[in-house]
Enzyme design. Structure first.
Site, mmCIF file in Angstrom:
data_model
loop_
_atom_site.group_PDB
_atom_site.id
_atom_site.type_symbol
_atom_site.label_atom_id
_atom_site.label_comp_id
_atom_site.label_asym_id
_atom_site.label_seq_id
_atom_site.Cartn_x
_atom_site.Cartn_y
_atom_site.Cartn_z
ATOM 1 C CB CYS A 246 -0.929 -0.007 1.213
ATOM 2 S SG CYS A 246 -1.936 1.469 1.338
ATOM 3 C CB CYS B 59 -0.409 2.457 4.077
ATOM 4 S SG CYS B 59 -1.924 1.784 3.393
ATOM 5 C CG ASP B 60 3.296 1.215 4.460
ATOM 6 O OD1 ASP B 60 2.948 1.726 5.545
ATOM 7 O OD2 ASP B 60 2.989 0.063 4.131
#
Ligand code: NAP
Length: 307
Positions: free
Chosen positions: A131, A134-135
């Site tokens: 993701c 997200c990261d």
């Protein structure tokens, strides 16, 4: 006989549990194989509102569970092995025990497809991610690699150029499933370097518990080499966890539940929440929002039925 059974214990299932528990419906949550959902695989979550200093994924999802338990939600280990949704009450086989329920919330999520390397599994959350939203932020000024040849890979590679010093896009063929517009955008991005006809053989370095590089192989020449990488993003698709409901709830060709408006599915009394229906947003916060919607629909549905 339950009022509501929630299948899945990620953000969607846990939020549905909080809302249905507070509504006095004594929800039963079947946790599933990946209890806690995708957040239980991640490290720090920095984009869930309310946590200005970030929070660890497992901690966030556990807090949601405890919040639901506080209002009387019951969490059961195991998975749904069989389901009979042909009539109400619905019947579910959870690890050999049959349950009956008036309503059902399917919040079983979608699992990221992984390449299948042992080093990949060992380093998820430690440099390996599925993701970018997200990261990506953790790789400012670092070397990033994205694997895949579809729209997700193009989108993630483009997005990750905001952070990385360079983004290598590795794809096993030299033709792409990605739409022309997405592919063209990635090709036009000077920070993305395409490495086609290339497969990943190994991710280094499990002994250091972080990603330091990869071993790649060109499938045409057979040549292998090591390449330095700090962040490794796998974007080769997702698999919705709907196998036990196939043929009973309408899904699209890939198995994602088709929404019939709000949180409704094609089966009256069965509702969807989270990634099991959503192939676009796939965020903790959107899954939680969807869990809330499903819970409110269950409440309304049971009330209309006189329960
Ligand atoms: P996808 O279209 O199924 O593409 C998956 C890619 O991963 C393919 O290039 C495939 O290679 C590769 N792949 C699969 N297994 C692999 C493996 N084991 N090792 C290496 N590579 C592997 O998946 P997606 O990109 O996630 O897209 C899914 C759907 O969402 C699509 O309909 C897409 O259009 C849509 N989507 C749309 C947007 C947007 O419009 N903004 C963004 C993201 C996704 P092969 O080609 O060799 O099989």
């Amino acid at each position: 006989m339950r009022n509501v059974v929630i299948v899945g214990s990620g953000c969607a299932g846990n939020t549905a549990a909080i809302y249905t528990a507070r509504a006095g419906l004594d929800p039963l949550v079947v946790k599933g194989i990946d209890a806690g959902g995708q957040l239980s695989w991640t490290t720090e979550v920095e984009n869930f509102p309310g946590f200005p200093d970030g929070i660890m994924g497992p901690e966030l999802v556990d807090a949601m569970k405890r919040q639901a338990e506080r209002f009387g939600a019951y969490f059961m280990d195991g998975s749904v092995l069989e389901a009979d949704l042909s009539q109400r009450p619905f019947k579910l086989n959870v690890e050999g025990h049959w349950l009956e329920t008036r309503t059902l919330i399917v919040a079983s999520g979608a699992s990221a497809r992984w390449i299948g390397l042992a080093s990949e599994q060992a380093l998820i959350g430690h440099g390996v991610s599925s993701c970018a939203t997200c990261d990506g932020f953790f790789y400012k000024g670092k070397k990033i690699m994205v694997v895949g040849g579809g729209d997700s890979a193009m989108e993630e590679a483009n997005f990750l150029t905001r952070f990385g010093s360079e983004v290598a896009l590795v794809h096993r063929k030299d033709s792409f499933r990605a739409s022309k517009i997405m592919l063209d955008r990635a090709i036009a991005n000077p920070k993305i370097k395409f490495q086609t006809n290339t497969v990943v053989e190994e991710i280094h370095d499990v002994s250091k518990n972080s990603v330091t590089g990869v071993r790649l192989r060109n499938v045409q020449t057979g040549l292998s080499w090591d390449q330095d990488v700090d962040g490794f993003f796998v974007a080769i698709g997702h698999i919705p966890n709907t196998k036990v409901f196939r043929g009973q709830i309408e899904t699209d060709a890939d198995g994602y539940i088709l929404s019939k408006g709000g949180a409704r599915t094609s089966v009256t009394g069965v509702f969807h929440a989270g990634d099991v229906q959503d192939r676009i947003y796939r965020q903790a916060i959107t899954a939680s929002g969807a869990g809330c919607m499903a819970a409110m629909e269950v409440e309304k549905f049971l009330e209309a039925e006189g329960h």
